[in-house]
Motif scaffolding. Sequence first.
Motif, mmCIF file in Angstrom:
data_model
loop_
_atom_site.group_PDB
_atom_site.id
_atom_site.type_symbol
_atom_site.label_atom_id
_atom_site.label_comp_id
_atom_site.label_asym_id
_atom_site.label_seq_id
_atom_site.Cartn_x
_atom_site.Cartn_y
_atom_site.Cartn_z
ATOM 1 N N ARG A 2 0.817 -1.214 0.000
ATOM 2 C CA ARG A 2 0.000 0.000 0.000
ATOM 3 C C ARG A 2 0.851 1.264 0.000
ATOM 4 O O ARG A 2 0.345 2.359 0.259
ATOM 5 C CB ARG A 2 -0.921 0.001 1.233
ATOM 6 C CG ARG A 2 -1.909 -1.164 1.251
ATOM 7 C CD ARG A 2 -2.798 -1.115 2.479
ATOM 8 N NE ARG A 2 -3.637 0.075 2.496
ATOM 9 C CZ ARG A 2 -4.793 0.194 1.860
ATOM 10 N NH1 ARG A 2 -5.244 -0.809 1.131
ATOM 11 N NH2 ARG A 2 -5.509 1.297 1.935
ATOM 12 N N ALA A 3 2.140 1.123 -0.288
ATOM 13 C CA ALA A 3 3.042 2.272 -0.271
ATOM 14 C C ALA A 3 3.688 2.459 -1.637
ATOM 15 O O ALA A 3 4.055 1.485 -2.306
ATOM 16 C CB ALA A 3 4.124 2.084 0.786
ATOM 17 N N GLY A 4 3.800 3.697 -2.053
ATOM 18 C CA GLY A 4 4.420 4.006 -3.332
ATOM 19 C C GLY A 4 5.356 5.189 -3.209
ATOM 20 O O GLY A 4 5.396 5.879 -2.187
ATOM 21 N N GLY A 5 6.125 5.421 -4.260
ATOM 22 C CA GLY A 5 7.043 6.548 -4.269
ATOM 23 C C GLY A 5 7.271 7.040 -5.682
ATOM 24 O O GLY A 5 7.237 6.265 -6.645
ATOM 25 N N LEU A 6 7.481 8.345 -5.822
ATOM 26 C CA LEU A 6 7.797 8.976 -7.103
ATOM 27 C C LEU A 6 9.176 9.605 -6.995
ATOM 28 O O LEU A 6 9.570 10.096 -5.933
ATOM 29 C CB LEU A 6 6.782 10.065 -7.454
ATOM 30 C CG LEU A 6 5.289 9.725 -7.356
ATOM 31 C CD1 LEU A 6 4.456 10.938 -7.736
ATOM 32 C CD2 LEU A 6 4.945 8.536 -8.229
ATOM 33 N N GLY A 7 9.902 9.612 -8.101
ATOM 34 C CA GLY A 7 11.213 10.237 -8.101
ATOM 35 C C GLY A 7 11.539 10.826 -9.458
ATOM 36 O O GLY A 7 11.097 10.322 -10.493
ATOM 37 N N TYR A 8 12.286 11.916 -9.456
ATOM 38 C CA TYR A 8 12.815 12.464 -10.707
ATOM 39 C C TYR A 8 14.158 13.123 -10.430
ATOM 40 O O TYR A 8 14.463 13.516 -9.304
ATOM 41 C CB TYR A 8 11.850 13.466 -11.353
ATOM 42 C CG TYR A 8 11.716 14.813 -10.670
ATOM 43 C CD1 TYR A 8 12.664 15.823 -10.856
ATOM 44 C CD2 TYR A 8 10.624 15.093 -9.852
ATOM 45 C CE1 TYR A 8 12.529 17.065 -10.246
ATOM 46 C CE2 TYR A 8 10.484 16.320 -9.238
ATOM 47 C CZ TYR A 8 11.438 17.312 -9.441
ATOM 48 O OH TYR A 8 11.303 18.530 -8.819
ATOM 49 N N VAL A 9 14.958 13.196 -11.473
ATOM 50 C CA VAL A 9 16.247 13.870 -11.394
ATOM 51 C C VAL A 9 16.495 14.548 -12.738
ATOM 52 O O VAL A 9 16.116 14.031 -13.787
ATOM 53 C CB VAL A 9 17.379 12.874 -11.054
ATOM 54 C CG1 VAL A 9 17.516 11.808 -12.130
ATOM 55 C CG2 VAL A 9 18.705 13.596 -10.856
ATOM 56 N N VAL A 10 17.108 15.745 -12.682
ATOM 57 C CA VAL A 10 17.407 16.523 -13.885
ATOM 58 C C VAL A 10 18.907 16.756 -13.942
ATOM 59 O O VAL A 10 19.570 16.876 -12.905
ATOM 60 C CB VAL A 10 16.642 17.872 -13.872
ATOM 61 C CG1 VAL A 10 16.776 18.583 -15.215
ATOM 62 C CG2 VAL A 10 15.172 17.663 -13.532
#
Length: 272
Positions: free
Chosen positions: A110-118
């Motif tokens: 029931r746990a999620g995560g989002l990530g981004y890098v530039v």
Amino acid sequence: MRPDEFLRALAQLPPPLHDRALTLRPYARSTRCDDCQRIGDAVRLALTAAHYEELTSTGELLDTAERLAVEHTEHVPPRLDQQRGRGRVIRWAEASAPLVAATDASWKGRAGGLGYVVSDGHYGVLGRGTGRLDPTGASRVLVDELRAVDYLLTGYDEVPTGMTVLLDSLTALRYLHRWQAGDTDAMPAGYSLRERRWSDQPTLVRLAEQVARRRDLTFAHVKGHSGHALNEAADGLSHMARRRREESFDLRPRAHALVDAFLRDWHANATL
């Protein structure tokens, strides 16, 4: 340590240790930086301990490597908007345009995560959960892959012209290309379009409309877990965000150190 050696050793680790070792992967390569070498030594020793099934020692050595990585970047203080998990590694602020970014999402239970890098040092790390009013629907992984792109783009007052965004999800990429071509009504199966209490529009509706207006943006595929520095960084951030919903640890310095390490690798090789 060669990439194939690292991946074979990584495969022996159970999930929590696997995720931690993966974020430290850039330090396992040869380097002239003494601090990076010390971090890499700890990572290699951790993998050696895992080979002999000494998982307690593996965890302790990874603790050491993470601490050294944080100390290595302390001279550049982490700048993180705690409301939305955004930050920037300032040393990469002078990166040449056009910019290249990578996004990713992680989900377990029931746990999620989002990530981004530039490539200019901007990054984001954001945890997600589920609830009674969760509008995601059946296409949870796909929706979160697209939410990660929205998370990236909404981090800018004005998205830089000509930015390239890399995703390892071909299905998410197809939606972005459809939206860019004007088919903004296309949505993942089960995604709810009901009115939101916290926003004027559903996230993916907003994203579709923005993408349709920005033909200058390039959305491209990158193979996941292939050693691509930006993809590995986004993957590591999304896993870190997910784990932070279930574990207690200081997210900011770990995210900052991870991004700095992978961007060092990216700029050393300078390739999409």
